[in-house]
Design an enzyme around this catalytic site. Structure first.
Site, PDB file in Angstrom:
ATOM      1  N   GLU A  91      17.664  46.020  68.071  1.00  0.00           N
ATOM      2  CA  GLU A  91      17.380  47.396  68.015  1.00  0.00           C
ATOM      3  C   GLU A  91      16.196  47.944  68.536  1.00  0.00           C
ATOM      4  OE1 GLU A  91      20.028  49.362  66.938  1.00  0.00           O
ATOM      5  OE2 GLU A  91      21.233  47.476  67.094  1.00  0.00           O
ATOM      6  N   SER A 465      59.926  30.287  19.450  1.00  0.00           N
ATOM      7  CA  SER A 465      59.372  29.401  18.278  1.00  0.00           C
ATOM      8  C   SER A 465      57.989  29.492  18.163  1.00  0.00           C
ATOM      9  CB  SER A 465      59.971  28.174  18.512  1.00  0.00           C
ATOM     10  OG  SER A 465      61.268  28.043  18.533  1.00  0.00           O
TER      11      SER A 465
END
Length: 788
Positions: A91, A465
């Protein structure tokens, strides 16, 4: 020099100089007028970026993040040198030399663009990009460029170079909702910024120019070209040597394509934590960098995740292959290596380790397929057995495995691909600490991305159950004890007792064993025993009693069907309820968030729940908890869950299987002293799981697989009986009962033989006396037991 020549040269020159002076004056005036109106730099000097909420396990592993911007702020000193160098090379290599505007860079870019006849190079400095990102738009106008230049000069006069670079590194957008290089390293490579290689740094540094165009997930080829350019610039600037350059070019980059992946699979738990934090801090939840520390333990959460998925896939495999998932049109595919195949597969997502694959050719002897991501495989022999029916020419056309079909592949324990499928059944698992209710593992379904419905907290299902222990616990308070004998015989319940019509319940196996102890009845999960016990203690009493465990009374109507678990519960409730037996009788509060921190790591909220031992949360008598624990341990040693003690090789496990009517729901809920867990399996739209898919077959293996991790290194712990329990006369020595409920020899004599002692009404007529059968032995029964 002739006068005419001087006029031709000097006057135009003076004109040009005059125009230049005017231009300079105009620019100076514009600057003089514009500079004071530039925005304050407070946003830079007091930098507060939007940081997402992050969710962690108790041991510090990231399990989720929420916010518009995925960002991790990092100090400049913590940025590795190779990352800084890659950024400068890509950059702004003169960043530390220029004053915010690089005139040499402008001339170089202009020259390059002039030679190429197009704008291929830009000259924006890092400082200008910071100015643009924080204060300006991206519109390409001269006014914006002027303000950008002026802001850059102002920034350079107010901040150091390192401060400017730090802002850039943390603020820049890099695709995939990643803001800043620290977030991008985690998102693209699944690692912290400090651990990236030269090749990875170059790839990341290439993103700011055009995050969408050079995204290695969306455009790997263009990303590679950009990476090579950055590496070349790093070499030209002597940031790396020739050997490093060549090695970086050859290094294969492993891009993390599944963006939902974190250090641990805990999507359902992360969503729960997100909701809690968002409700607590609605204004700043997603922008202030809140850190939410859950109570989950990474190793246990991963164990639960794998256990549930294996349990579901094993069930799916037991119940047969359903055929192709979908079909794709391959008329334009010219070879097995055609790049267009990946384009066709891009909208078909992975489901964890279930990988989508495209069938290229198939017959009864082999399948050639392309796995999403680039691997071609051939399956033969045993690998085809599961799907053999759908390879037959007689298979339904819309399900047959043929060219163009989509199927799922899964690696087995040997690392070999095998045919699998996306399951239709769902499951849930949750585990918690019985001491304080902290959630240690939670998996709300097979795949969060396919079904976000949390089956742990949101699915109200019949417990079958697995609910019986709470009826038995109520019975202990009514004079029963584990040795009380109850009839396992056919029973017809009148319409008056059911509230609707006559009812003739049956045992799940259709067999009746006659009189048996309560202990045996629970161990064998005998329905007739549970119903007779509930008849004896009363449905209204039982309905009220079960609320002690955290169940909702209105979801358990006071009918005898309650004995068979016909009410509605969640897995969250069931795990917490079983913890009451595990911790000696205390009702703890399940919770999944331990602490919430702000972005400076200050604790701003924490869980403050009472722990087992605090008598203010006592739910049941400690004797009741101990007796229930004793009976539930028999279930895991001798009963319907015996494989638990066999596979885990310990005898301090307790719990109960559950299978609802018509096999719609399968459960196992149980515990060891240090951890309670509950597993469930069923369909979202209830339907039969299969005539053999009981709780012990479908749900128990999930619980066992989790406990193998959770109990690793935990010593066996079997509690000692509390005071106030006595063996009934003539008992077998295994069953104890409340001392005050001992059979009376004479109506005016107490258990200790003290004449005239006053007795509570329940002592004189315990509910256990009302069961009404002829026992095989009277040794374990209250003396006034009704015999007929």
């Amino acid at each position: 020099m002739p006068f005419a020549l001087r006029i031709l040269i000097i006057y135009p020159l003076l004109a040009i100089l005059g125009l230049a002076a005017v231009a300079v004056a105009i620019v100076a005036i514009i600057i003089a007028l514009a500079y004071p109106n530039l925005p304050s730099l407070d946003v830079l000097t007091d930098y507060h970026p939007k940081i997402p909420m992050r969710i962690y396990t108790a041991d510090g592993f990231l399990m989720g993040e929420f916010g518009e911007e995925r960002r991790a702020v990092v100090a400049i000193d913590a940025v590795p040198t190779v990352m800084k160098q890659a950024i400068l090379a890509a950059e702004d290599d003169r960043f530390y030399q220029h004053i915010g505007i690089d005139y040499m860079g402008i001339l170089r870019a202009a020259s390059a663009n002039l030679l190429r006849g197009s704008k291929t190079q830009g000259a924006s400095t890092i400082t200008q990009q910071v100015a643009r990102n924080f204060f300006l738009t991206t519109e390409k106008t001269y006014t914006r460029k002027l303000y950008e230049a002026l802001l850059s000069l102002k920034i350079e006069s107010s901040l150091s170079k390192d401060q400017i670079l730090e802002l850039y590194i943390n603020q820049i957008f890099l695709g995939q909702r990643a803001y800043g290089f620290a977030a991008a390293a985690q998102i693209y490579f699944g690692k912290p910024l400090a651990q990236i290689s030269i090749a990875e740094a170059a790839m990341l540094a290439g993103l700011p120019k055009a995050p969408s165009a050079y995204n290695p997930i969306a455009n790997p080829r263009r990303a590679r070209i950009r990476q090579e350019y950055v590496l070349r610039r790093m070499r030209e600037l002597n940031y790396i040597n020739s050997a490093q350059y060549e090695a970086a070019l050859k290094e294969p980059l492993i891009i993390k394509r599944e963006l939902s992946e974190y250090a641990v699979h805990a999507e359902y738990a992360a969503e729960m934590a997100r909701q809690i934090a968002a409700d607590s801090f609605p204004e700043s939840a997603y922008t202030a960098g809140i850190k939410v520390y859950t109570t989950l333990v990474k190793a246990e959460q991963e164990a639960a995740y794998q256990a549930l998925r294996k349990g579901v896939l094993d069930y799916d495999r037991r119940n047969g292959y359903r055929g192709a998932e979908a079909y794709l049109d391959l008329k334009d595919i010219n070879s097995d290596q055609d790049e267009a195949i990946d384009v066709l597969l891009q909208d078909i997502s992975d489901a964890g380790d279930l990988r989508p694959a495209l069938v290229l050719a198939a017959d009864s002897k082999e399948i050639r397929a392309y796995i999403k991501g680039g691997e071609n495989i051939t399956l033969r022999g045993d690998s085809l057995k599961f799907a053999a029916r759908m390879l037959d020419n007689q298979a339904p056309p819309n399900k047959r495995l043929r060219r163009g079909a989509i199927m799922r592949l899964l690696k087995n324990d040997k690392g070999e691909w095998q045919i699998s499928q996306l399951p239709e059944v769902e499951a849930a698992f949750v585990a918690l600490s019985p001491q304080d209710g902290s959630i240690r593992a939670l998996v709300g379904g097979f795949d969060f991305n396919r079904n976000m419905f949390n089956h742990v907290t949101q699915a109200w299902r019949q417990p079958g159950s697995s609910f019986k222990p709470f009826i038995y616990s109520a019975a202990l308070e009514k004079g029963f004890h584990p040795g009380s004998v109850v009839a396992d015989e056919p029973l017809v319940v009148s319409a008056g007792e059911t509230g609707s019509q006559a009812w003739e319940p049956k045992n799940y196996d259709g067999k009746y064993d006659g009189p048996m102890s309560m202990r045996t009845g629970l161990m064998k999960s005998k329905n007739m025993v549970s119903i007779r016990i509930l008849q004896a203690i009363g449905t209204r009493y039982a309905q009220d009693y079960v609320t002690r465990f955290g169940f909702d009374a209105d979801k358990h109507p006071p009918y005898l069907t309650m004995a068979l678990g016909a009410g509605s519960v969640t897995a969250w409730q069931m795990a917490a309820a079983n913890a009451v037996f595990a911790n000696g009788g205390f009702r703890i509060t399940p919770h999944i968030v331990k602490e919430i921190h702000d972005n400076k790591n200050k604790v701003i909220a924490n869980s403050n729940v009472p722990k087992a031992g605090d008598e203010s949360i006592r739910a049941i008598d400690p004797r009741n908890a101990w007796l229930m624990d004793s009976m539930l341990r028999d279930v895991t040693i001798f009963g319907t869950a015996a494989r638990a003690s066999v596979q885990l090789k310990r005898r301090d496990l307790a719990g109960k299987t559950g299978t609802t009517n018509d096999y719609y729901d399968a459960w196992f809920c149980g515990y060891q002293a240090t951890v309670a867990g509950c597993a469930w399996m069923g369909y979202d739209q209830p339907k039969k799981l299969g005539s053999r898919e009981t709780g012990g077959v479908a749900a128990l293996p999930i619980w066992i697989a989790y406990m193998q991790t959770a109990l690793r290194g935990v010593p066996e712990q079997i509690p000692s009986p509390p005071s106030g329990l006595t063996a009934p006369p003539g008992g077998d020595g295994r069953s104890l009962m409340y001392t005050e409920n001992l059979p009376l020899l004479h109506s005016d004599e107490s258990p200790a033989g003290e004449p005239g002692a006053a007795l509570p009404e329940e002592r004189k007529a315990p509910a256990a006396q009302a069961v009404g059968i002829v026992p095989a032995s009277t040794a374990d029964l209250p003396s006034s037991y009704d015999r007929h």
